[in-house]
Write a protein that holds these residues in place. Structure first.
Motif, short mmCIF file in Angstrom:
data_model
loop_
_atom_site.label_atom_id
_atom_site.label_comp_id
_atom_site.label_asym_id
_atom_site.label_seq_id
_atom_site.Cartn_x
_atom_site.Cartn_y
_atom_site.Cartn_z
N THR A 224 0.84 -1.19 0.00
CA THR A 224 0.00 0.00 0.00
C THR A 224 0.88 1.24 0.00
O THR A 224 1.71 1.41 0.90
CB THR A 224 -0.90 0.03 1.25
OG1 THR A 224 -1.63 -1.19 1.34
CG2 THR A 224 -1.86 1.21 1.19
N PRO A 225 0.74 2.14 -0.97
CA PRO A 225 1.57 3.34 -1.02
C PRO A 225 1.32 4.25 0.18
O PRO A 225 0.20 4.34 0.69
CB PRO A 225 1.13 4.02 -2.32
CG PRO A 225 0.48 2.95 -3.13
CD PRO A 225 -0.16 2.03 -2.14
N ALA A 226 2.35 4.94 0.61
CA ALA A 226 2.23 5.86 1.73
C ALA A 226 1.22 6.97 1.42
O ALA A 226 0.48 7.43 2.30
CB ALA A 226 3.59 6.46 2.07
N ALA A 227 1.16 7.40 0.15
CA ALA A 227 0.24 8.47 -0.23
C ALA A 227 -1.21 8.06 0.01
O ALA A 227 -2.05 8.88 0.40
CB ALA A 227 0.45 8.84 -1.69
N THR A 228 -1.53 6.79 -0.22
CA THR A 228 -2.89 6.30 0.01
C THR A 228 -3.26 6.39 1.48
O THR A 228 -4.36 6.82 1.85
CB THR A 228 -3.01 4.84 -0.47
OG1 THR A 228 -2.76 4.79 -1.87
CG2 THR A 228 -4.39 4.28 -0.17
N LEU A 229 -2.33 5.99 2.34
CA LEU A 229 -2.59 6.00 3.78
C LEU A 229 -2.62 7.43 4.33
O LEU A 229 -3.40 7.72 5.24
CB LEU A 229 -1.54 5.17 4.49
CG LEU A 229 -1.65 3.67 4.18
CD1 LEU A 229 -0.36 2.94 4.49
CD2 LEU A 229 -2.81 3.06 4.95
#
Length: 361
Positions: A224-229
Motif C-alpha cells: 500500500t503506497p504511503a500516499a494512500t494511507l
C-alpha cells in the motif's frame, strides 16, 4: 487495544529500518583474522574477480585505521543506492519504540565491524553488509577492507521486511474498519502509523529495485503506497471534531491559537459542548508592580489540556505560568496574552504531536 510498543515483536521490519542490520557470517567461530604483512591482496584492486558483480555489490576502503577503512568500504556500497553513510536521518519517536529494551535489532551485527563504524552508519538503513576481507599493510601502515552485499541474501531480507510491514499495515487498517466509532484519535494514530510503515516500505522497495529489479517490481504490486494511507488519515482527521473552550478569552486570541494547532494537524474545531474531544483551558490574570512603581506586571496562570470525555482522560495536559512587564498595565496585559498565544502555538503543538507519536492503540 494494545500498546503500540508491544507490536515490535510482530513488526521486526521497523526495527531493521531504524538501524543498520549486518549479517553475521555463517561460521562465527571461524571468522577470518585480518591478514597482515606481505603483498597487498589482489582483491583490493579487483574485488569482482572474487565476488562477481552478478552476485555481489562490493566496496573497498583504505585508511590508516581499520574503522576508517570500514567506513570507506561501506560508503562505496552506499553509493550504489545513491546515498551517503554520513546521513543523519532520525527515526520518529514512534518507530524508535520498536527497538526494544533488549536492543534486539543489533543481534545480527557482524562482530568484526567496529562499534565506531556501526555508530556512524546506524541511520542509513543499509542491510546485509558483511566484512569479507581485511588486510593490514604494515610497511605503509594502511588498512584495506572489503565489504560486500550478497544480492540474493539482501533480496530476501528486503522482501521479508516489506512483507512484515505490509501485514501490519493491513492489520491497522482492518482495526479502523472494524471500529464501532470510526472517528477517533486512536484510529487516526493507527492510520498515521500505517502511513509511516508504508514510507519505510517505499524506501525499501526503491533499494530492492536496485538490488533485484524484478523482485522490487513484484513488491510494488502488493504494498500500500504511503500516499494512500496519508489520504485516508487526512479524511478521517477532518471528521473528528475537537471542541475548544477557553475561560477569560475575551478577544478569542487563545481559542484561535488552539484552533490553528488543530487545523495544522488536520482536525476540525468547534465551539459545541457535546464533542468527545475537548480542549479545556482556564486562564487567570492578576496585576502587580515593581517596588518603585515604574513597571507594571501582568501575571498569568494557564491550566487545562485536551480531554477525551468518553473515558474522562486527559490526553495532552497544559499548565504554565508567567508574567510580563511594561510601563503601563495595558501593554503588560497585551504582552502576557501574546506570550500565552505563542506558547500554545509552540509548546502545546509539540505536546499534541508527541501524543500522536506515542499514543497507545
Amino acid at each position: 487495544m494494545y500498546k503500540m510498543r508491544n507490536i515490535g515483536k510482530v513488526v521486526l521490519t521497523a526495527l531493521l529500518l531504524c538501524a543498520v542490520a549486518f549479517n553475521a557470517s555463517a561460521k562465527k567461530k571461524e571468522e577470518k583474522k585480518a591478514a597482515s604483512g606481505g603483498k597487498i591482496p589482489d582483491w583490493t584492486n579487483n574485488p569482482s574477480k572474487y565476488y562477481p558483480t552478478a552476485q555481489y555489490f562490493t566496496g573497498v576502503g583504505s585508511a590508516r585505521s581499520r574503522s576508517d577503512a570500514e567506513l570507506q568500504s561501506v560508503t562505496e556500497l552506499a553509493s550504489v543506492f545513491g546515498q551517503s553513510v554520513s546521513g543523519t536521518t532520525v527515526a520518529s519517536s514512534r518507530m524508535t519504540q520498536f527497538m526494544g529494551a533488549d536492543g534486539s535489532y543489533t543481534n545480527t551485527s557482524d562482530s568484526e565491524i567496529s562499534q565506531s563504524t556501526k555508530n556512524k552508519i546506524a541511520h542509513d538503513n543499509l542491510i546485509g553488509i558483511e566484512i569479507r576481507e581485511s588486510f593490514h599493510d604494515e610497511k605503509n601502515n594502511t588498512w584495506y577492507v572489503l565489504a560486500v552485499m550478497e544480492k540474493a541474501k539482501v533480496t530476501e531480507l528486503y522482501r521479508s521486511m516489506i512483507q512484515k510491514n505490509q501485514n501490519e499495515i493491513a492489520l491497522l487498517r482492518n482495526q479502523v474498519a472494524a471500529s464501532i466509532d470510526k472517528y477517533t484519535l486512536d484510529n487516526f494514530v493507527r492510520l498515521d502509523f500505517a502511513r509511516e510503515l508504508a514510507l519505510a516500505n517505499d524506501v525499501s522497495i526503491k533499494r530492492l529495485l536496485v538490488v533485484n529489479p524484478s523482485a522490487g517490481t513484484a513488491m510494488q504490486g502488493v504494498t500500500t503506497p504511503a500516499a494512500t494511507l496519508q489520504k485516508e488519515a487526512r479524511e478521517l482527521a477532518i471528521k473528528i471534531p475537537i471542541c475548544i473552550k477557553v475561560e477569560n478569552d475575551d478577544d478569542n486570541r487563545i481559542s484561535k491559537a488552539f484552533a490553528e494547532v488543530m487545523s495544522q494537524a488536520g482536525f476540525n474545531t468547534t465551539s459545541g459542548s457535546n464533542e468527545r474531544y475537548q480542549i479545556l483551558c482556564d486562564i487567570s490574570y492578576w496585576d502587580d508592580k515593581s517596588s518603585d512603581g515604574k513597571t507594571q506586571f501582568a501575571n498569568y496562570t494557564v491550566t487545562g489540556g485536551l480531554v477525551d470525555t468518553s473515558v474522562g482522560e486527559e490526553l495532552v495536559p497544559l499548565s504554565f505560568t508567567g508574567r510580563e512587564g511594561s510601563p503601563t498595565i495595558e501593554n503588560a496585559r497585551q504582552r502576557a496574552k501574546s506570550t500565552i498565544v505563542n506558547k500554545i502555538k509552540q509548546n502545546f503543538k509539540q505536546s499534541f504531536n508527541r501524543y500522536l507519536q506515542t499514543a497507545s492503540i
